[in-house]
Design a protein around this motif. Structure first.
Motif, PDB file in Angstrom:
ATOM      1  N   UNK A 157       0.856  -1.181   0.000  1.00 55.93           N
ATOM      2  CA  UNK A 157       0.000   0.000   0.000  1.00 55.93           C
ATOM      3  C   UNK A 157       0.889   1.227   0.000  1.00 55.93           C
ATOM      4  N   UNK A 158       0.606   2.170  -0.887  1.00 64.26           N
ATOM      5  CA  UNK A 158       1.387   3.396  -0.999  1.00 64.26           C
ATOM      6  C   UNK A 158       0.473   4.613  -0.910  1.00 64.26           C
ATOM      7  N   UNK A 159       1.096   5.781  -0.901  1.00 65.67           N
ATOM      8  CA  UNK A 159       0.341   7.031  -0.786  1.00 65.67           C
ATOM      9  C   UNK A 159      -0.034   7.575  -2.162  1.00 65.67           C
ATOM     10  N   UNK A 160      -0.775   6.792  -2.916  1.00 60.30           N
ATOM     11  CA  UNK A 160      -1.235   7.227  -4.225  1.00 60.30           C
ATOM     12  C   UNK A 160      -0.443   6.607  -5.355  1.00 60.30           C
ATOM     13  N   UNK A 161      -0.975   6.774  -6.576  1.00 61.16           N
ATOM     14  CA  UNK A 161      -0.385   6.137  -7.751  1.00 61.16           C
ATOM     15  C   UNK A 161       1.027   6.641  -8.028  1.00 61.16           C
ATOM     16  N   UNK A 162       1.246   7.951  -7.933  1.00 60.77           N
ATOM     17  CA  UNK A 162       2.568   8.491  -8.247  1.00 60.77           C
ATOM     18  C   UNK A 162       3.607   7.992  -7.249  1.00 60.77           C
ATOM     19  N   UNK A 163       3.217   7.856  -5.994  1.00 56.36           N
ATOM     20  CA  UNK A 163       4.118   7.300  -4.990  1.00 56.36           C
ATOM     21  C   UNK A 163       4.510   5.878  -5.370  1.00 56.36           C
ATOM     22  N   UNK A 164       3.533   5.094  -5.818  1.00 56.49           N
ATOM     23  CA  UNK A 164       3.831   3.727  -6.263  1.00 56.49           C
ATOM     24  C   UNK A 164       4.810   3.733  -7.430  1.00 56.49           C
ATOM     25  N   UNK A 166       6.909   6.029  -8.444  1.00 62.87           N
ATOM     26  CA  UNK A 166       8.246   6.489  -8.060  1.00 62.87           C
ATOM     27  C   UNK A 166       9.017   5.393  -7.328  1.00 62.87           C
ATOM     28  N   UNK A 167       8.363   4.706  -6.406  1.00 56.95           N
ATOM     29  CA  UNK A 167       9.053   3.667  -5.636  1.00 56.95           C
ATOM     30  C   UNK A 167       9.469   2.498  -6.526  1.00 56.95           C
ATOM     31  N   UNK A 168       8.632   2.139  -7.480  1.00 61.11           N
ATOM     32  CA  UNK A 168       8.977   1.033  -8.366  1.00 61.11           C
ATOM     33  C   UNK A 168      10.131   1.429  -9.292  1.00 61.11           C
ATOM     34  N   UNK A 169      10.069   2.641  -9.840  1.00 59.88           N
ATOM     35  CA  UNK A 169      11.173   3.095 -10.693  1.00 59.88           C
ATOM     36  C   UNK A 169      12.476   3.146  -9.910  1.00 59.88           C
ATOM     37  N   UNK A 170      12.399   3.646  -8.684  1.00 61.29           N
ATOM     38  CA  UNK A 170      13.600   3.757  -7.861  1.00 61.29           C
ATOM     39  C   UNK A 170      14.158   2.376  -7.521  1.00 61.29           C
ATOM     40  N   UNK A 312      11.204  -4.932  -2.701  1.00 59.02           N
ATOM     41  CA  UNK A 312      12.056  -3.747  -2.713  1.00 59.02           C
ATOM     42  C   UNK A 312      11.266  -2.499  -2.332  1.00 59.02           C
ATOM     43  N   UNK A 313      10.052  -2.395  -2.835  1.00 58.44           N
ATOM     44  CA  UNK A 313       9.221  -1.245  -2.489  1.00 58.44           C
ATOM     45  C   UNK A 313       8.942  -1.234  -0.989  1.00 58.44           C
ATOM     46  N   UNK A 314       8.545  -2.351  -0.437  1.00 56.89           N
ATOM     47  CA  UNK A 314       8.264  -2.418   0.997  1.00 56.89           C
ATOM     48  C   UNK A 314       9.509  -2.094   1.822  1.00 56.89           C
ATOM     49  N   UNK A 315      10.657  -2.638   1.401  1.00 51.92           N
ATOM     50  CA  UNK A 315      11.871  -2.391   2.155  1.00 51.92           C
ATOM     51  C   UNK A 315      12.252  -0.929   2.192  1.00 51.92           C
ATOM     52  N   UNK A 318       9.876   1.014   4.426  1.00 51.18           N
ATOM     53  CA  UNK A 318      10.166   0.868   5.853  1.00 51.18           C
ATOM     54  C   UNK A 318      11.242   1.848   6.315  1.00 51.18           C
ATOM     55  N   UNK A 319      12.153   2.203   5.428  1.00 52.98           N
ATOM     56  CA  UNK A 319      13.217   3.132   5.782  1.00 52.98           C
ATOM     57  C   UNK A 319      12.779   4.585   5.688  1.00 52.98           C
ATOM     58  N   UNK A 320      11.590   4.826   5.159  1.00 51.46           N
ATOM     59  CA  UNK A 320      11.068   6.182   5.042  1.00 51.46           C
ATOM     60  C   UNK A 320       9.861   6.368   5.949  1.00 51.46           C
ATOM     61  N   UNK A 321       8.678   6.472   5.360  1.00 52.76           N
ATOM     62  CA  UNK A 321       7.474   6.680   6.188  1.00 52.76           C
ATOM     63  C   UNK A 321       7.097   5.468   7.016  1.00 52.76           C
ATOM     64  N   UNK A 322       7.598   4.286   6.657  1.00 48.76           N
ATOM     65  CA  UNK A 322       7.264   3.084   7.411  1.00 48.76           C
ATOM     66  C   UNK A 322       6.058   2.375   6.851  1.00 48.76           C
TER      67      UNK A 322
END
Length: 443
Positions: A157-164, A166-170, A312-315, A318-322
């Motif tokens: 679960x992420x904070x919206x589509x763009x957050x998802x 960004x995390x996947x690209x990163x 990877x996204x979950x990990x 966890x290091x950011x907003x949790x």
């Protein structure tokens, strides 16, 4: 050295910070060239590699762009100046059909869901160490995805589509990598790509989604990722059809190492069933956000994908907003469990409004696109002139420049809240704005 501004610093970080400060306060303007590496290095008394490192940092942050021998310059739209900055507050009396927002009247009330979530939290407070995804939400999300025929994978679960996105690209890409994007496409994504130091390769669109031949060109040009909008594409209203999805999946089968990200923000607001593209490559992610159907402020999206990507996204999360607030997750589960959004009715209303405008435009000889969602796309020869003339006629529309890379000019018209008696007036104003000027002969 630049007229009126002296870049300072001895180290790469200091030099980069000096340039960013000047861009932030308007001293350095979009498009303005920067000094050549060796010239700036001599001026500062540092090694040319130090300046090269500073410029590389600025490029990776989406602040400047480099063009080989033509040197480096401030990006025309730096990461600190998103495309939304092109918008403005319409003057009094002007009807705003530019914002891309859902109709507030079609959003569900949140009071009961939030109250139920608060009561759950009173009985069982969320503390550190709990799972990042609420169990009931995960169960309901899997059921919704299964009904849609979305590919199966673990849930985040992420904070919206763009957050998802960004995390996947990163998770997989690095600065300098290329990514294939829809053109015209989502302005926020087109801003995010250079902000991450990535290169956008445009893929032309039609009403059925990105063209396979355009995607193939991008992949052959080195794109390591492809982002596709499943339904209600912003700004064009395209909906990926089963035939188009099959073509894209066949193409991607020949590029199994490409990361595919599919955004389905149209769930619950469109009538067309999902025809998924993601799931056929080694690395993939599928995102369903709630912003359009449940309200932008809910800030929640469900993400699934291959196990490594989701892990990877979950990990990193966890290091950011949790985690995303369990209160919001429980409220969302309540909304889903109680059927707070009547999807068929909402989709029918949005379809009727969009189709009424497209039909009214067609009656006046104006072609428009939009198979699903909240917007219609109108090709125009000159965006600036059309926007200005429509504003004088009492209509604020979105210029296509917010959404384009190399696609032809156009206008985005938000039909989400367009009343039945407004379609004809807007269509007439658009037709008038696109009418060729009368040429008068002198003599």
């Amino acid at each position: 050295m630049l007229a009126g501004y002296r870049i300072e610093g001895r180290g790469a970080a200091e030099i980069a910070a000096s340039v960013e400060r000047a861009i932030g306060d308007g001293t350095l303007l979009p498009g303005q060239p920067l000094p050549p590496l060796r010239e700036l290095a001599a001026e500062l008394g540092v090694n040319a590699n130090t300046v090269a490192a500073a410029y590389r940092t600025l490029r990776d942050r989406g602040v400047i762009e480099t063009a080989g021998r033509r040197g480096s310059r401030v990006r025309a739209r730096p990461a600190s100046a998103p495309r939304e900055a092109l918008s403005f507050a319409p003057p009094p009396g002007v009807r705003n059909v530019s914002d891309g927002n859902p109709d507030p009247a079609l959003l569900p009330p949140l009071a009961d869901a939030l109250a139920a979530a608060a009561e759950d939290a009173r009985r069982s407070p969320t503390l550190y160490g709990v799972p990042s995804v609420d169990p009931e939400l995960a169960e309901l999300a899997r059921a919704r995805l299964a009904v849609d025929g979305a590919p199966e994978g673990p849930i985040a679960v992420t904070s919206g589509a763009l957050d998802s996105v960004e995390r996947v690209l990163h998770a997989w890409l690095r600065p300098g990598d290329a990514i294939a994007v829809e053109d015209p496409g989502w302005g926020a994504l087109l801003d995010l790509v250079p902000a991450l130091g990535l290169r956008a390769l445009p893929c032309e669109m039609d009403d059925e989604g990105p063209l396979p031949e355009a995607c193939e060109r991008a992949l052959r040009a080195g794109a390591r990722a492809l982002v596709v909008t499943a339904r209600a594409q912003n700004p064009s209203g395209a909906v990926v059809t089963p035939a188009r999805a099959a073509e894209l999946r066949s193409l991607l089968a020949r590029h199994p190492g490409v990361l595919v990200i599919e955004d389905d923000h149209g769930r619950d607001i469109v009538r067309q069933p999902l025809a998924p593209v993601a799931g056929g490559t080694d690395r993939w992610a599928f995102v369903q956000s709630l912003s359009k159907a449940y309200g932008p402020d809910l800030r929640l999206a469900v993400l699934t994908g291959d196990p490594t990507t989701v892990d990877r996204v979950r990990g990193r999360q966890r290091l950011g907003p949790g985690w995303v607030s369990q209160l919001l997750q429980r409220a969302t589960a309540h909304l889903w469990r109680t059927g707070a959004v009547e999807s068929a009715r909402v989709a029918a209303v949005y379809d009727a409004r969009r189709e009424a405008l497209i039909a009214a435009l067609a009656e006046r000889g104006v072609a428009a696109r939009g198979r699903g969602g909240l917007n219609a796309w109108v090709p125009v020869p000159d965006e600036t002139t059309a926007v200005a003339q429509l504003l004088r006629a009492g209509w604020a529309v979105a210029p296509g420049a917010r959404f384009r890379l190399s696609a032809p000019p156009g206008l985005r018209l938000t039909t989400a809240s367009l009343a039945s008696d407004e379609a004809a007036g807007l269509a007439a104003a658009v037709a008038e704005a696109l009418r060729p000027p009368t040429v008068r002969r002198l003599g």
